[in-house]
Design an enzyme around this catalytic site. Structure first.
Site, PDB file in Angstrom:
ATOM      1  N   GLU A  78       3.682  -9.424   1.425  1.00 23.37           N
ATOM      2  CA  GLU A  78       2.484  -9.771   2.176  1.00 23.37           C
ATOM      3  C   GLU A  78       1.593 -10.746   1.406  1.00 23.37           C
ATOM      4  O   GLU A  78       1.383 -10.587   0.211  1.00 23.37           O
ATOM      5  CB  GLU A  78       1.685  -8.502   2.510  1.00 23.37           C
ATOM      6  CG  GLU A  78       2.410  -7.517   3.410  1.00 23.37           C
ATOM      7  CD  GLU A  78       2.619  -8.053   4.827  1.00 23.37           C
ATOM      8  OE1 GLU A  78       1.952  -9.034   5.199  1.00 23.37           O
ATOM      9  OE2 GLU A  78       3.454  -7.462   5.549  1.00 23.37           O
ATOM     10  N   ARG A  88      -3.439   2.672  15.145  1.00 21.30           N
ATOM     11  CA  ARG A  88      -2.793   2.896  16.444  1.00 21.30           C
ATOM     12  C   ARG A  88      -2.413   4.361  16.605  1.00 21.30           C
ATOM     13  O   ARG A  88      -2.438   4.907  17.717  1.00 21.30           O
ATOM     14  CB  ARG A  88      -1.548   2.001  16.544  1.00 21.30           C
ATOM     15  CG  ARG A  88      -0.745   2.167  17.816  1.00 21.30           C
ATOM     16  CD  ARG A  88       0.472   1.246  17.822  1.00 21.30           C
ATOM     17  NE  ARG A  88       1.342   1.464  16.676  1.00 21.30           N
ATOM     18  CZ  ARG A  88       2.278   2.412  16.611  1.00 21.30           C
ATOM     19  NH1 ARG A  88       2.457   3.240  17.639  1.00 21.30           N
ATOM     20  NH2 ARG A  88       3.032   2.553  15.538  1.00 21.30           N
ATOM     21  N   CYS A 141      -0.839   0.761   5.368  1.00 22.58           N
ATOM     22  CA  CYS A 141      -0.260  -0.232   4.462  1.00 22.58           C
ATOM     23  C   CYS A 141      -1.293  -1.291   4.081  1.00 22.58           C
ATOM     24  O   CYS A 141      -1.496  -1.596   2.900  1.00 22.58           O
ATOM     25  CB  CYS A 141       0.962  -0.894   5.099  1.00 22.58           C
ATOM     26  SG  CYS A 141       2.405   0.183   5.199  1.00 22.58           S
ATOM     27  N   HIS A 165       6.430  -5.136   2.484  1.00 24.01           N
ATOM     28  CA  HIS A 165       6.896  -4.325   3.609  1.00 24.01           C
ATOM     29  C   HIS A 165       8.418  -4.340   3.679  1.00 24.01           C
ATOM     30  O   HIS A 165       9.037  -5.369   3.408  1.00 24.01           O
ATOM     31  CB  HIS A 165       6.333  -4.858   4.930  1.00 24.01           C
ATOM     32  CG  HIS A 165       5.089  -4.171   5.378  1.00 24.01           C
ATOM     33  ND1 HIS A 165       3.916  -4.852   5.648  1.00 24.01           N
ATOM     34  CD2 HIS A 165       4.826  -2.855   5.617  1.00 24.01           C
ATOM     35  CE1 HIS A 165       2.997  -3.976   6.035  1.00 24.01           C
ATOM     36  NE2 HIS A 165       3.523  -2.764   6.024  1.00 24.01           N
TER      37      HIS A 165
END
Length: 218
Positions: A78, A88, A141, A165
């Site tokens: 990332e 979510r 994350c 990731h």
């Protein structure tokens, strides 16, 4: 040299997390650097607390946090973490923050200090699908990546770090309608090892503090 590498515990009803499963398979020493492996909870805030305690205990030269990104077809270092928590699904303690800052006094975003493009090249050279990602999401994350970079910027400026990731494991995709990309824990570990080797090379190339030749070109 010491590198701290973290992986999350299972979350979202899963019984396994490819992040820590792959981290556990890494060698204890890579290119002369000691590898410290730590499992962190998939919980907003507590993830950063555990990380901060481990950094204080081990004082690593570098930190790589690893997490699951189901649906991605390769390993993705990332580039940036944002100061936002927007879940979510609930985390492993039932927390589901929405439109909240990770750190109230922090900037909108932090860029990684990992050599992400070089790490992607090394993984591809090792035969592992990889690419740079420009979104770590808004779940735990991203939360951990932001907290790590905030810690580096406020308390450990000499330390380098960032987030990677990884895809689903094959067994996680069995009941997904239409299927989903996956990668074996062994291949994920091979990719992470290549990335760590590149990170170590990058750390070794940094000038030592007080080096009068630093920044001089001929």
């Amino acid at each position: 040299m010491k590198i701290l590498i973290t992986g999350f515990d299972p979350f979202g009803g899963e019984t396994i997390n490819p992040a820590y499963e792959a981290v556990k398979k890494l060698p204890d020493v890579i290119d002369g650097a000691e590898i410290v492996k730590v499992e962190v909870p998939t919980v907003f805030g507590l993830d950063g607390q555990v990380l901060k305690e481990k950094v204080a205990a081990f004082r690593p030269d570098g930190v790589i946090c690893v997490g699951q990104a189901g649906g991605r077809n390769g390993i993705t270092p990332e580039k940036v973490a944002i100061n936002l928590m927007e879940a979510r699904i609930p985390d492993n303690k039932g927390n589901q923050p929405f439109d909240k800052n990770v750190e109230e006094d922090g900037p909108a975003a932090y860029f990684t200090s990992l050599p992400v493009k070089a790490m992607v090249k090394s993984m591809k050279d090792a035969g592992i699908p990889a690419s740079v990602s420009y979104t770590a999401g808004t779940f735990v994350c991203n939360d951990l990546m932001y907290r790590l970079l905030h810690l580096i910027n406020t308390e450990y400026p000499e330390m380098k770090g960032g987030f990677i990731h990884v895809p689903f494991l094959p067994q996680q995709t069995v009941n997904i309608k239409g299927g989903a990309p996956s990668m074996s824990a062994e291949d994920i570990a091979a990719g992470l090892k290549a990335a760590v080797e590149t990170f170590i090379k990058d750390l070794k190339s940094l000038p030592l503090e007080g080096d009068e030749t630093a920044g001089i070109t001929h």
